[in-house]
Scaffold this active site. Structure first.
Site, mmCIF file in Angstrom:
data_model
loop_
_atom_site.group_PDB
_atom_site.id
_atom_site.type_symbol
_atom_site.label_atom_id
_atom_site.label_comp_id
_atom_site.label_asym_id
_atom_site.label_seq_id
_atom_site.Cartn_x
_atom_site.Cartn_y
_atom_site.Cartn_z
ATOM 1 N N TRP A 62 1.334 -3.084 -3.727
ATOM 2 C CA TRP A 62 2.774 -2.887 -4.015
ATOM 3 C C TRP A 62 3.520 -4.198 -3.762
ATOM 4 C CZ3 TRP A 62 5.497 2.369 -2.615
ATOM 5 C CH2 TRP A 62 4.829 3.423 -3.256
ATOM 6 N N LYS A 159 6.064 8.263 -0.560
ATOM 7 C CA LYS A 159 5.007 9.224 -0.868
ATOM 8 C C LYS A 159 5.304 10.497 -0.084
ATOM 9 C CE LYS A 159 0.525 7.807 -0.085
ATOM 10 N NZ LYS A 159 -0.196 7.749 -1.345
HETATM 11 C C1 LIG Z 1 -2.254 4.462 0.588
HETATM 12 S S1 LIG Z 1 -2.297 3.103 1.688
HETATM 13 C C2 LIG Z 1 -1.079 2.029 1.031
HETATM 14 C C3 LIG Z 1 -1.502 1.278 -0.205
HETATM 15 C C4 LIG Z 1 -0.499 0.197 -0.573
HETATM 16 N N1 LIG Z 1 0.733 0.752 -1.085
HETATM 17 C C5 LIG Z 1 -1.019 -0.766 -1.615
HETATM 18 O O1 LIG Z 1 -0.479 -0.801 -2.708
HETATM 19 O O2 LIG Z 1 -1.965 -1.509 -1.340
HETATM 20 C C6 LIG Z 1 -1.521 3.773 3.106
HETATM 21 C C7 LIG Z 1 -1.340 2.789 4.253
HETATM 22 O O3 LIG Z 1 -0.459 3.366 5.239
HETATM 23 C C8 LIG Z 1 -0.792 2.750 6.457
HETATM 24 N N2 LIG Z 1 -0.192 3.471 7.602
HETATM 25 C C9 LIG Z 1 -0.456 4.724 8.031
HETATM 26 N N3 LIG Z 1 0.254 5.014 9.121
HETATM 27 C C10 LIG Z 1 1.027 3.918 9.389
HETATM 28 C C11 LIG Z 1 1.977 3.605 10.406
HETATM 29 N N4 LIG Z 1 2.273 4.491 11.368
HETATM 30 N N5 LIG Z 1 2.558 2.387 10.399
HETATM 31 C C12 LIG Z 1 2.228 1.477 9.433
HETATM 32 N N6 LIG Z 1 1.346 1.722 8.431
HETATM 33 C C13 LIG Z 1 0.742 2.929 8.420
HETATM 34 C C14 LIG Z 1 -2.322 2.799 6.466
HETATM 35 O O4 LIG Z 1 -2.844 1.881 7.392
HETATM 36 C C15 LIG Z 1 -2.642 2.460 4.996
HETATM 37 O O5 LIG Z 1 -2.959 1.105 4.845
#
Ligand SMILES: C[S@@+](CC[C@H](N)C(=O)[O-])C[C@H]1O[C@@H](n2cnc3c(N)ncnc32)[C@H](O)[C@@H]1O
Length: 203
Positions: A62, A159
């Protein structure tokens, strides 16, 4: 199902997936980029010169999309995981739920921002209900942060999963913003309960 069998199935599914192949050809780090592209085509959320927070940014597609397609954006990306650098964007490795992370974001911009976008999701546990509840909590946290940190015409995108937290998020979003849309991008896997909420104009 055994873990080995599950991961083989995942690898086969990735090989068949046209968006995975396309992202490799186009040099994006994840197929997730096409969800943002489709959201942006429909709702025009990113503009040149925008101040943008990317929550749950890793591996970074993103953020890549913003830096590669728009000029002069000031972008901060945060994730629990480390990411490779992306242009001149600023990165925080940390937990968005922690106050310290929010303070770092606020101190970086020192003014209100145009767009908060969140693709945050927990690592799947296999229990779809639990996953959707915990991811829903992340979305609510992002929504509350946006309420304080967006410009009046700012945009919040997140999301969300169809599940027990869905109504709570939509309800709170309606109290916070004047325009709300729910959109499932064509590139979001059909079997996934994922959708995105796009919120415009703070009340
Ligand atoms: C679906 S991936 C995101 C993909 C990203 N939008 C991309 O285009 O590459 C979801 C991400 O949310 C992060 N995540 C989950 N809980 C989080 C938190 N409490 N703080 C920061 N990041 C978090 C995970 O580590 C993961 O990398």
């Amino acid at each position: 199902m055994k873990k080995n069998k599950k991961s083989k199935e995942w690898i086969n599914k990735q090989r068949r997936d046209i968006y995975v192949r396309k992202s490799k050809q186009e040099g994006y780090r994840s197929r997730a980029v096409y969800k943002l592209q489709e959201i942006n085509n429909k709702y025009k959320i990113v503009k040149n010169g925008s101040l943008i927070v990317d929550l749950g940014a890793a591996p970074g597609s993103w953020s890549q999309f913003v830096i590669e397609n728009f000029k002069n954006c000031k972008l901060l990306s945060i994730d629990l995981k480390k990411m490779e650098p992306i242009g001149n964007s600023y990165q925080i490795i940390g937990d968005f739920n922690e106050e310290n992370s929010k303070e770092q974001i606020i101190n970086y911009f020192k003014e209100k921002v145009d767009l908060v976008m969140s693709d945050m999701a927990v690592n799947t546990t296999g229990n779809k209900n639990l996953d959707s509840v915990v991811t829903g909590e992340l979305s609510l946290e992002a929504l509350r942060f946006s309420k304080d940190q967006l410009k009046p015409n700012g945009i919040f995108v997140s999301k969300i999963f169809m599940g027990s937290t869905f109504n709570e998020i939509v309800g709170e979003a309606k109290l916070t913003f004047k325009e709300i849309n729910i959109f499932k991008p064509p590139s979001s896997r059909k079997e996934s309960k994922e959708s995105f909420i796009i919120c415009k104009k703070l009340r």
